[in-house]
Design an enzyme around this catalytic site. Sequence first.
Site, PDB file in Angstrom:
ATOM      1  N   ARG A 152     -22.383 -25.715   3.740  1.00 61.30           N
ATOM      2  CA  ARG A 152     -22.122 -24.289   4.006  1.00 61.30           C
ATOM      3  C   ARG A 152     -22.862 -24.423   5.515  1.00 61.30           C
ATOM      4  O   ARG A 152     -23.741 -25.129   5.815  1.00 61.30           O
ATOM      5  CB  ARG A 152     -22.778 -23.388   3.242  1.00 61.30           C
ATOM      6  CG  ARG A 152     -22.409 -23.528   1.765  1.00 61.30           C
ATOM      7  CD  ARG A 152     -23.486 -22.846   0.729  1.00 61.30           C
ATOM      8  NE  ARG A 152     -22.914 -22.555  -0.497  1.00 61.30           N
ATOM      9  CZ  ARG A 152     -23.565 -23.260  -1.825  1.00 61.30           C
ATOM     10  NH1 ARG A 152     -24.352 -24.126  -1.244  1.00 61.30           N
ATOM     11  NH2 ARG A 152     -22.988 -23.285  -2.841  1.00 61.30           N
ATOM     12  N   LYS A 183     -27.808 -22.674  -1.929  1.00 60.17           N
ATOM     13  CA  LYS A 183     -28.016 -21.181  -2.643  1.00 60.17           C
ATOM     14  C   LYS A 183     -28.842 -21.377  -3.646  1.00 60.17           C
ATOM     15  O   LYS A 183     -29.218 -22.444  -4.355  1.00 60.17           O
ATOM     16  CB  LYS A 183     -26.683 -20.682  -2.902  1.00 60.17           C
ATOM     17  CG  LYS A 183     -25.714 -20.247  -1.832  1.00 60.17           C
ATOM     18  CD  LYS A 183     -24.621 -19.520  -2.561  1.00 60.17           C
ATOM     19  CE  LYS A 183     -23.712 -18.941  -1.331  1.00 60.17           C
ATOM     20  NZ  LYS A 183     -22.617 -18.229  -1.932  1.00 60.17           N
ATOM     21  N   HIS A 252     -16.435 -22.008   6.978  1.00 56.46           N
ATOM     22  CA  HIS A 252     -16.425 -22.022   5.652  1.00 56.46           C
ATOM     23  C   HIS A 252     -14.914 -22.593   5.235  1.00 56.46           C
ATOM     24  O   HIS A 252     -14.591 -23.166   4.190  1.00 56.46           O
ATOM     25  CB  HIS A 252     -16.423 -20.590   4.801  1.00 56.46           C
ATOM     26  CG  HIS A 252     -17.095 -20.840   3.774  1.00 56.46           C
ATOM     27  ND1 HIS A 252     -18.475 -21.307   3.626  1.00 56.46           N
ATOM     28  CD2 HIS A 252     -16.895 -20.521   2.367  1.00 56.46           C
ATOM     29  CE1 HIS A 252     -18.810 -21.161   2.183  1.00 56.46           C
ATOM     30  NE2 HIS A 252     -17.881 -20.796   1.390  1.00 56.46           N
ATOM     31  N   ARG A 255     -14.994 -26.287   4.613  1.00 56.99           N
ATOM     32  CA  ARG A 255     -15.850 -26.509   3.525  1.00 56.99           C
ATOM     33  C   ARG A 255     -14.717 -26.517   2.293  1.00 56.99           C
ATOM     34  O   ARG A 255     -14.503 -27.103   1.418  1.00 56.99           O
ATOM     35  CB  ARG A 255     -16.810 -25.472   3.228  1.00 56.99           C
ATOM     36  CG  ARG A 255     -17.378 -25.395   1.575  1.00 56.99           C
ATOM     37  CD  ARG A 255     -18.710 -24.709   1.560  1.00 56.99           C
ATOM     38  NE  ARG A 255     -19.016 -24.204   0.488  1.00 56.99           N
ATOM     39  CZ  ARG A 255     -19.930 -25.159  -0.394  1.00 56.99           C
ATOM     40  NH1 ARG A 255     -20.509 -26.324  -0.054  1.00 56.99           N
ATOM     41  NH2 ARG A 255     -20.346 -24.681  -1.620  1.00 56.99           N
ATOM     42  N   HIS A 278     -22.210 -25.902  -6.300  1.00 52.78           N
ATOM     43  CA  HIS A 278     -22.055 -24.699  -7.231  1.00 52.78           C
ATOM     44  C   HIS A 278     -22.488 -24.857  -8.617  1.00 52.78           C
ATOM     45  O   HIS A 278     -22.490 -25.984  -8.954  1.00 52.78           O
ATOM     46  CB  HIS A 278     -20.402 -24.614  -7.603  1.00 52.78           C
ATOM     47  CG  HIS A 278     -19.720 -24.357  -6.287  1.00 52.78           C
ATOM     48  ND1 HIS A 278     -17.893 -24.610  -6.521  1.00 52.78           N
ATOM     49  CD2 HIS A 278     -19.601 -23.835  -4.981  1.00 52.78           C
ATOM     50  CE1 HIS A 278     -17.674 -24.115  -5.366  1.00 52.78           C
ATOM     51  NE2 HIS A 278     -18.673 -23.704  -4.632  1.00 52.78           N
ATOM     52  N   TYR A 287     -10.246 -24.201  -6.762  1.00 49.18           N
ATOM     53  CA  TYR A 287      -9.691 -25.164  -5.804  1.00 49.18           C
ATOM     54  C   TYR A 287      -8.569 -25.906  -6.584  1.00 49.18           C
ATOM     55  O   TYR A 287      -7.865 -26.593  -5.971  1.00 49.18           O
ATOM     56  CB  TYR A 287     -10.848 -26.343  -5.338  1.00 49.18           C
ATOM     57  CG  TYR A 287     -11.742 -25.713  -4.269  1.00 49.18           C
ATOM     58  CD1 TYR A 287     -11.220 -25.204  -3.126  1.00 49.18           C
ATOM     59  CD2 TYR A 287     -12.877 -25.235  -4.878  1.00 49.18           C
ATOM     60  CE1 TYR A 287     -12.155 -24.508  -2.227  1.00 49.18           C
ATOM     61  CE2 TYR A 287     -14.000 -24.732  -4.021  1.00 49.18           C
ATOM     62  CZ  TYR A 287     -13.517 -24.076  -2.464  1.00 49.18           C
ATOM     63  OH  TYR A 287     -14.312 -23.613  -1.632  1.00 49.18           O
TER      64      TYR A 287
END
Length: 309
Positions: A152, A183, A252, A255, A278, A287
């Site tokens: 990220r 995150k 992004h 990514r 994630h 994806y």
Amino acid sequence: MTLPPTELQQRYLTHLRVERRLAARSLTLYEDALTRLNGLAERDAVDLLRLSSAQARRWTAELHARQDLAPRSLALLLSAWRGWYRWLGRERLVEFNPIEGLRPPKAAKPLPKALAVDDAVQLADYRDAEADAAIEARDHAIVELLYGCGLRIAELVGLDARPGPEAAGWIDLSNAEAQVLGKGAKRRSVPIGSAALKALREWLALRPQLLRGENPALFPGPRGGRISAAYVRLRLKQRALAAGMPSHVHPHMLRHSFASHLLQSSGDLRAVQELLGHANIATTQVYTKLDFQHLAKVYDAAHPRAKKR
């Protein structure tokens, strides 16, 4: 048929302007919503002060079926109607809010945009022979980390050149890993491929040329401090244009490209989830749709029964 807001609605708009201090654009949206509501009521001979929830639901379904409004626009319309009836309730002009509980259809979530494999490799391989050597090495290493590691933008700009007590993340060249803070303040290790390692070593040899004072940041910006996300976006946009990319490229997107291309090659959804950081595998599963799109294009281009005669 559309009718202008009634005198009662004008009082409500004045309330929004004077007491709620809504911006002019917001007031225009509310007025347009009430105008549409008046048109529906006039057409169907409905007293808006006695509007039923069933009738409001029918109008919502009709607007959606006619495709007059996208789901997001329909949500704004219902929000304006709901606010109007709440005000009427406070004024004791209606007994209940017929819009309460009405929800617009969910908007389809757009798939993340990823570069084609050839385009991503072309961008990663691009070199600007006329640029300053240190700046070129820095920008090349940034592209390699974004695409080669799926970082990220916040993870990238937070990297330090070496570990330290205050480092959010750092590069471990000896183990070919990037230690990043993702995150939710979750740390993870991301492997660095050979191309990114080579680019990092070239950059680190020239990094002192762009530093000013003591700066632990792996990537310094134009003023010598830690590079900003906005500056990375600008440099990447410029680099992608120079490399001949067919569309606007942002961090992004690289990514997304990392995840999509890795999934195409391995099919290992759980591994891609771990590499991306994630928390929920459902986030990674988007994806698989990109992967299916890729397979569908291959089928359309190659299978005899897919070709048009």
